[in-house]
Design a protein around this motif. Structure first.
Motif, short mmCIF file in Angstrom:
data_model
loop_
_atom_site.label_atom_id
_atom_site.label_comp_id
_atom_site.label_asym_id
_atom_site.label_seq_id
_atom_site.Cartn_x
_atom_site.Cartn_y
_atom_site.Cartn_z
N THR E 74 1.13 -1.17 -0.33
CA THR E 74 -0.10 -0.10 -0.05
C THR E 74 1.29 1.26 -0.07
OG1 THR E 74 -1.72 -1.21 1.22
CG2 THR E 74 -2.00 1.11 1.65
N GLU E 75 0.56 2.56 -0.78
CA GLU E 75 1.34 3.29 -0.49
C GLU E 75 1.15 4.47 -0.18
OE1 GLU E 75 0.61 4.90 -4.40
OE2 GLU E 75 1.86 2.93 -5.93
N VAL E 76 2.06 5.02 0.69
CA VAL E 76 1.88 6.04 1.45
C VAL E 76 3.31 7.18 1.53
CG1 VAL E 76 2.87 5.32 4.02
CG2 VAL E 76 0.96 6.53 3.84
N THR E 77 1.91 8.56 2.07
CA THR E 77 3.69 9.54 1.57
C THR E 77 4.06 9.83 3.53
OG1 THR E 77 2.72 10.07 -0.35
CG2 THR E 77 4.12 11.80 0.30
N TYR E 78 5.16 10.63 3.67
CA TYR E 78 5.04 10.98 5.04
C TYR E 78 6.49 11.85 4.97
CZ TYR E 78 5.77 11.05 10.23
OH TYR E 78 5.60 11.65 11.30
N ASP E 79 5.87 12.58 6.14
CA ASP E 79 7.19 14.14 5.42
C ASP E 79 7.47 13.91 3.96
OD1 ASP E 79 6.46 14.20 8.35
OD2 ASP E 79 8.57 13.54 8.36
N ASN E 80 6.19 14.22 2.84
CA ASN E 80 6.79 14.52 1.24
C ASN E 80 7.76 13.20 0.88
OD1 ASN E 80 5.49 17.03 1.26
ND2 ASN E 80 6.83 18.27 2.46
N ILE E 85 4.26 0.38 1.93
CA ILE E 85 4.08 -0.72 3.33
C ILE E 85 3.86 -1.86 2.57
CG2 ILE E 85 2.86 -1.61 5.09
CD1 ILE E 85 1.98 1.69 5.93
#
Lengths: 96, 96, 96, 96, 96, 96, 96
Positions: E74-80, E85
């Motif tokens: 699963t894609e996620v964006t964190y702090d750009n 995951i």
């Protein structure tokens, strides 16, 4: 070999299937619905995880010549060489 | 035999099914939806992997005459001879 | 009997279902969606393989009259007699 | 009763469902998508096979009045009486 | 890293796949049906839960370069920054 | 209560869902794809059967107010009262 | 909190996802096929039931900020507040 398969996977270099008879003396019948493939084991993973948490070593070793189901595995190219990453369960037989 | 089946698999040489009665005295009814096949065991694998990590030996031995479901297994030709690689669970019965 | 079923399988000779009442006194209602069948156990396998590697003996014996689901099993003819190879789990009941 | 269910199966004689209220006082709502059925236990099998090889006795006994899902089981007629062969897991409740 | 994957999951930062050869020297053949992807492990979960209730540590560590099946995760964006995951079982191999 | 659910099942009397807020203070949003339902536990089975043959008691008791998935269970009417027979796994939460 | 999730379930209050960056600093990319969601754990169940009959505590606690797969869980409103009931396995990561 820098590519280390994970768990119950193995890394295989396919034998060249053009000639009718492969290096292990196996003729791959074109007619056969699902032509098994032949290849050499290049690397093996740490083995299958059992309920107990132990690892069950893979049943083949580096350098073994094996027969495997045609459609299993994932293709990858490394250092300009084509490999296949298979699960141990895709292996049909060893060719001694 | 250089072809060593893996795990719970076995290598079988099919009996010639043209004649109505096979060498084991079994008549394969053409009408039967799923004609079982007869063949001789040529090699057996190390057996099925149990949760404990032990291997459960295959229930048939080299030279046994067996009956198996028609559509199981993978065909392969080795030294100009046609074989079938089956799972132990595809075997219906032994023909003593 | 030369045909020895494997594992949790059994060999059954079907009762003749033409008459309304079978030898065990069971009337097979034509209307019933899935007419259960009746037959005599001719041979049994070594039993189901448990996780421990032990074999669990089959719950019926040679000579038992049994009821089984219509569509289970594989037909085979041996010495001109028709048999059915079933899994133990296909058996519905014993007819004492 | 000569019909002995196998393993985790039970033999049930259906209550007569025509009247709105069954012998156990249960009203079977016609409207309900899946009308549960009521019946009396006539015979029980040796119970479910556990991984250990032990048998887990069935949770109902002969003479119990039970509620079960409508579409489970296999119909059979014996000595001119209609029965149903069910799995223990098809039973919803006992009617004390 | 504030994102802590749960159980047998890992957090991966994908290698940039535009160039033919990835940082680990792996050429991802466009033709291959399912192009495996390469990335670096950024965080790992507590591991897979075994029947016993123990946790089986994940077989890769932070900083490892890995190959994984294209369509898992699963894609996620964190702090750009874009992450993926994944489950441990989606990992094909480590690239040493 | 004469209806005794079997195994891991429970008997539930549904709360009246017409008013927006149920007796446990839960608003069932009409819009929600799968409106959870509320009801009171009237009877519980002996619990889920574990591999060991032991029974794992159900995690709710008679009189508990519970929330459960809308489409689980089988409807039955007993002594002119409508009940639902659910599996323990259909229960989402207890409403203390 | 009066709503006590059952077994391996947890109760979550969703973070408000309108702004691009969530309270935990996670940007939920609109383009991503399956936008993961963020929320705070409000209550946890007694944990997953193991074969042994023991309960495996849930791996997150009340107050934890978590990421979870978009389409898991069941919506419910309690005391005019919207919650989601999830299975532990739907949780992707904790946001420390």
């Amino acid at each position: 070999m820098a590519l280390v398969p994970l768990g119950d996977r193995i890394l295989v270099k396919r034998s060249d299937n053009d000639e009718q008879t492969t290096s292990g003396g196996i003729i791959i019948p074109d007619t056969a619905k699902e032509k098994p493939q032949e290849g050499e084991v290049v690397a093996v993973g740490s083995g299958r995880l059992l309920d107990s948490g132990d690892r069950q070593p893979v049943d083949v070793g580096v350098g073994d010549l094996i027969l495997f189901a045609k459609y299993g595995g994932t293709e990858v190219t490394y250092d300009n060489t084509e490999y296949l990453i298979l699960r141990e369960d895709d292996i049909l037989a060893k060719v001694n």
